[in-house]
Design a protein around this motif. Sequence first.
Motif, short mmCIF file in Angstrom:
data_model
loop_
_atom_site.label_atom_id
_atom_site.label_comp_id
_atom_site.label_asym_id
_atom_site.label_seq_id
_atom_site.Cartn_x
_atom_site.Cartn_y
_atom_site.Cartn_z
N LEU A 29 6.55 16.99 2.56
CA LEU A 29 6.54 16.47 1.19
C LEU A 29 5.75 17.39 0.26
O LEU A 29 6.16 17.63 -0.88
CB LEU A 29 5.95 15.06 1.17
CG LEU A 29 5.99 14.34 -0.18
CD1 LEU A 29 7.41 14.29 -0.74
CD2 LEU A 29 5.43 12.92 -0.03
N ARG A 43 13.62 12.08 3.31
CA ARG A 43 13.53 10.62 3.24
C ARG A 43 14.18 9.98 4.47
O ARG A 43 13.63 9.04 5.06
CB ARG A 43 14.21 10.13 1.96
CG ARG A 43 13.92 8.67 1.62
CD ARG A 43 14.44 8.35 0.22
NE ARG A 43 13.99 7.03 -0.20
CZ ARG A 43 14.62 5.90 0.10
NH1 ARG A 43 15.72 5.95 0.83
NH2 ARG A 43 14.16 4.74 -0.31
N LEU A 98 9.68 10.42 -3.01
CA LEU A 98 10.93 11.16 -2.80
C LEU A 98 12.04 10.61 -3.71
O LEU A 98 12.86 11.38 -4.22
CB LEU A 98 11.35 11.08 -1.34
CG LEU A 98 10.52 11.95 -0.37
CD1 LEU A 98 10.80 11.56 1.07
CD2 LEU A 98 10.83 13.43 -0.59
N ALA A 149 15.15 16.47 -0.41
CA ALA A 149 14.44 15.20 -0.60
C ALA A 149 15.17 14.08 0.14
O ALA A 149 14.54 13.22 0.77
CB ALA A 149 14.34 14.88 -2.09
#
Length: 242
Positions: free
Chosen positions: A37, A23, A83, A19
């Motif tokens: 995602l 990001r 996220l 994550a």
Amino acid sequence: MEPEVAGVLSQFKSIKKHASLLRQFIIRRGLADDEGLKSLVEEFKDAKAHFERIRYERKIGIISLRSIKMPRDMWVGEQKALLSEIDIECDKAIGVLGNIATALSKDELDKLSSLVEELEKLSEVLPDINYERNLSEAIDEYEKGDYLASALISRRVIIYALNQIPGQSDEEKVKFLREKGIIAKDRKDVHESIIKASRRARNFFSHDIKVFPTPSEALSLLGDAIGILEKASKVLRREEKS
């Protein structure tokens, strides 16, 4: 650590890591990554299902994880926010699973409690706050289940403390402590324990990367560190007075 708990804990750590990477990728490019995602959300759902089963079996009612859903056509800011939400939920799961994985027995808790009390008393007379800082860190690592880290910190306290005692060898250091009345001459068990602790600290955990300390060994080394430091502190206090 139980295999199932260890596996789910590792899964959440992996999701959290990915994550963060996703990001950063979205921020650098300034573009949304729907596929990346979506894959991460599905992985989180799977991990959450395992977590909920463990939570139910262990009757853990305080902490629960929020459901994560991915709406269609998300823009960059929304994906970054999602996220961040995944990251927060992973932290919650990691905290709960980590506590389960490193639950200490009553004997271990009693021994740790006793060592903490000894350290608190000893800290009042220690000439250097770094002794206490190191041993407090060793205790923290033990409580978290990182026995190697705890043992290595205890090891360096033992070695450093012994280096403050005059004598070239461990036997000479013990002789010095006996002559100064810091340890009783008839306490052969104490003499041997100092020598054994020194040799274990210098050799066992530092030179063989295949060797990992057991909880019992790490706890024993922690106790050795506090015991030897107590004796070394008397030497240091005598030097300050002279």
